[in-house]
Design an enzyme around this catalytic site. Structure first.
Site, PDB file in Angstrom:
ATOM      1  N   ASN A  31       0.570  -0.650  -0.078  1.00  0.00           N
ATOM      2  CA  ASN A  31       0.036   0.172  -0.673  1.00  0.00           C
ATOM      3  C   ASN A  31       1.207   0.923  -0.075  1.00  0.00           C
ATOM      4  OD1 ASN A  31       0.415   1.328   2.914  1.00  0.00           O
ATOM      5  ND2 ASN A  31       0.152  -1.554   3.546  1.00  0.00           N
ATOM      6  N   LYS A  48     -13.029   0.789  16.310  1.00  0.00           N
ATOM      7  CA  LYS A  48     -11.213  -0.141  16.137  1.00  0.00           C
ATOM      8  C   LYS A  48     -10.319  -0.318  18.303  1.00  0.00           C
ATOM      9  CE  LYS A  48      -9.601  -0.114  11.847  1.00  0.00           C
ATOM     10  NZ  LYS A  48      -9.333   0.446  10.304  1.00  0.00           N
TER      11      LYS A  48
HETATM   12  O1  PMT Z   1       3.268   5.539   6.704  1.00  0.00           O
HETATM   13  P1  PMT Z   1       2.376   7.227   6.183  1.00  0.00           P
HETATM   14  O2  PMT Z   1       2.600   7.488   4.586  1.00  0.00           O
HETATM   15  O3  PMT Z   1       2.883   8.504   7.254  1.00  0.00           O
HETATM   16  O4  PMT Z   1       0.742   7.164   6.785  1.00  0.00           O
HETATM   17  C1  PMT Z   1       0.504   7.165   7.782  1.00  0.00           C
HETATM   18  C2  PMT Z   1      -0.292   6.292   7.894  1.00  0.00           C
HETATM   19  C3  PMT Z   1      -2.125   6.855   7.142  1.00  0.00           C
HETATM   20  C4  PMT Z   1      -0.498   4.810   7.364  1.00  0.00           C
HETATM   21  C5  PMT Z   1      -1.066   5.549   9.748  1.00  0.00           C
HETATM   22  O5  PMT Z   1      -1.487   7.261   9.888  1.00  0.00           O
HETATM   23  C6  PMT Z   1      -1.730   4.743   9.661  1.00  0.00           C
HETATM   24  O6  PMT Z   1      -3.551   5.409   9.806  1.00  0.00           O
HETATM   25  N1  PMT Z   1      -2.456   3.968   9.813  1.00  0.00           N
HETATM   26  C7  PMT Z   1      -3.021   2.881   9.964  1.00  0.00           C
HETATM   27  C8  PMT Z   1      -3.453   2.304   8.580  1.00  0.00           C
HETATM   28  C9  PMT Z   1      -4.683   1.031   9.163  1.00  0.00           C
HETATM   29  O7  PMT Z   1      -5.865   1.856   9.060  1.00  0.00           O
HETATM   30  O8  PMT Z   1      -4.867   0.728  10.374  1.00  0.00           O
HETATM   31  P2  PMT Z   1      -6.183  -0.689  10.042  1.00  0.00           P
HETATM   32  O9  PMT Z   1      -7.268  -0.315  10.342  1.00  0.00           O
HETATM   33  O10 PMT Z   1      -4.937  -1.477   8.868  1.00  0.00           O
HETATM   34  O11 PMT Z   1      -5.143  -0.862  11.626  1.00  0.00           O
HETATM   35  C10 PMT Z   1      -5.624  -0.320  12.329  1.00  0.00           C
HETATM   36  C11 PMT Z   1      -4.585  -0.985  14.223  1.00  0.00           C
HETATM   37  O12 PMT Z   1      -4.136  -2.343  13.486  1.00  0.00           O
HETATM   38  C12 PMT Z   1      -3.259  -0.090  12.912  1.00  0.00           C
HETATM   39  O13 PMT Z   1      -2.892   0.378  14.393  1.00  0.00           O
HETATM   40  C13 PMT Z   1      -2.588  -0.712  12.650  1.00  0.00           C
HETATM   41  O14 PMT Z   1      -1.030  -1.002  12.577  1.00  0.00           O
HETATM   42  C14 PMT Z   1      -2.568  -2.685  13.721  1.00  0.00           C
HETATM   43  N2  PMT Z   1      -2.912  -3.511  12.378  1.00  0.00           N
HETATM   44  C15 PMT Z   1      -3.447  -4.095  11.312  1.00  0.00           C
HETATM   45  C16 PMT Z   1      -3.021  -5.101  11.031  1.00  0.00           C
HETATM   46  C17 PMT Z   1      -2.134  -5.903  10.992  1.00  0.00           C
HETATM   47  N3  PMT Z   1      -2.875  -7.485  10.306  1.00  0.00           N
HETATM   48  N4  PMT Z   1      -1.403  -5.595  11.945  1.00  0.00           N
HETATM   49  C18 PMT Z   1      -1.837  -4.173  12.610  1.00  0.00           C
HETATM   50  O15 PMT Z   1      -0.780  -4.182  13.925  1.00  0.00           O
END
Ligand code: PMT
Length: 409
Positions: A222, A349
């Protein structure tokens, strides 16, 4: 029902405003950059006293600095405007920091041995405020074993070392030894003034995307740049924490004082987090981890031919959920990047993973760029932060985490 606060948490004013900085200049060609540094310090609201060595005035005239700072320039231990004749004491007692830029190999050697044969060396010895140096010298002088030894001693003595950078040098050679640019030095000074709110804390972060290989040349990933996670690692280190950053495939420099572990896929990221987790007080999951990976790794390049290609994917483990569910879980901070319904999804979340804090951002605001717009979600409600660059926002998030930890104790 959740009550959402609507006040915007303020973002800090310039850390240099009102600070008294002693700018020491030693004899190097990079002295011309110190003029711009003096100008930028003044522009940021700092009061600047310039102290030049005898060699420095051969490169740039003291009058230049007098004009830029609006204050007298100090060039000698003996010819000083102080009534008591003790500029080396008076200047440092008022100073919030001494920065020597450029710092020559000779001056660095002097600092290491505690020599005090001119005003600048004397005040560096007499100070009780932080000292930072921005080395500038020919690359062979920088690589000489004597300088390498001296730099190690200087760091061990608690002196902040800024740079040097690599590139073309005034002597015509190319290599390490160029003084950092004035704007970089200003950033480092700002960082050094951050309050040490996480002193004694051990922080683990994830940042960037993951890359799930389909075959030896292709994969699922991504557009996370890693900037938000790296900014948080920097802000945590500035706040005095011991920081380890598990980074997906990004090309960003490692923030000063941060230990970095590079990984590629989600499984590797999970292994790295597990092995670095012991003894951590805070875990901040900023990474945009791929939710799925190919079920069967393909050893050879997938050949073109068929009109359709079906990929079988399996779910990746949720690293954050696993850490948060541990009986000895650290203080866990999650991120949520949404394209709509930010409050509903981010708070969802937070509750689903039982996290004390989730940072919500819209993908259109946060992904890839240098700035972001975030709202913090905790048990007390929603706290929107003022929009800003990612480092400013990271510092505000660190402040919020520190306040939550304080409130727990
Ligand atoms: O890297 P940049 O370009 O600066 O952009 C920053 C960002 C937009 C990526 C960052 O600010 C951000 O929002 N990161 C989380 C992205 C997201 O939506 O993650 P998620 O909804 O898939 O997961 C929620 C949380 O669980 C996050 O903290 C993620 O790190 C964690 N997660 C998710 C899936 C997984 N398999 N393991 C995890 O630890």
């Amino acid at each position: 029902m959740i009550f959402f606060e609507t006040s915007i948490l303020s973002v800090m004013s310039d850390e240099l405003a009102g600070k008294h900085i002693v700018l020491g200049i030693t004899g190097g060609v990079a002295g011309y950059k110190a003029a711009e540094l003096a100008r930028l310090l003044g522009k940021a609201g700092a009061q600047v006293d310039v102290v030049m060595t005898a060699a420095a005035i051969h490169f740039v005239a003291p009058l230049t600095f007098q004009a830029l700072t609006g204050r007298p320039v100090f060039t000698s231990l003996w010819d000083v405007p102080q009534e008591n004749g003790m500029a080396h004491i008076d200047l440092t007692r008022r100073a919030d920091a001494v920065i020597v830029a450029p710092a020559t190999a000779d001056f660095i050697a002097k600092l290491v041995h505690g020599l005090a044969d001119d005003l600048l060396a004397s005040l560096c010895l007499a100070r009780d405020c932080p000292l930072l140096v921005a080395p500038a010298m020919n690359r062979q002088m920088w690589e000489h074993p004597a300088t390498v030894r001296n730099m190690a001693q200087l760091r061990a003595d608690g002196v902040g070392v800024l740079g040097p950078a690599s590139g073309a040098q005034a002597c015509g050679e190319v290599g390490a030894g160029r003084m950092l640019e004035p704007a970089e030095i200003i950033d480092a000074l700002r960082a050094s003034f951050q309050p040490k709110m996480l002193a004694g804390k051990r922080v683990l972060l994830t940042a960037g995307p993951t890359f799930e290989a389909l075959d030896p040349v292709r994969g699922l990933t991504n557009s996370s740049s890693g900037k938000m996670g790296f900014a948080l690692a920097q802000a945590s280190a500035e706040a005095g924490a011991e920081v380890t950053l598990v980074a997906g495939p990004v090309s960003l420099p490692t923030p000063a004082g941060v230990t970095r572990i590079d990984v590629t896929g989600a499984l590797e990221m999970r292994d790295a987090v597990k092995s670095a987790l012991a003894g951590r007080h805070i875990f901040i999951a900023v990474a945009a981890v791929a939710d799925y990976r190919p079920a069967v790794p393909v050893a050879h390049k997938i050949k073109k031919g068929a009109q359709t290609l079906t990929l079988e994917l399996v779910a990746n483990p949720d690293i954050l959920a696993e850490v948060a569910a541990r009986p000895d879980a650290p203080f866990c901070v999650g991120f949520a990047a949404e394209s709509q319904n930010l409050a509903e999804y981010a708070e969802g979340k937070r509750r689903a993973k039982q996290l004390p804090l989730v940072v919500g951002n819209l993908v259109q605001d946060g992904l890839g760029g240098n700035a972001n717009v975030v709202t913090l979600f905790d048990a007390a409600g929603a706290h929107p932060l003022a929009p800003g660059d990612k480092l400013t926002i990271a510092r505000a998030i660190v402040r919020h985490i520190a306040e939550m930890l304080d409130a727990q104790n």
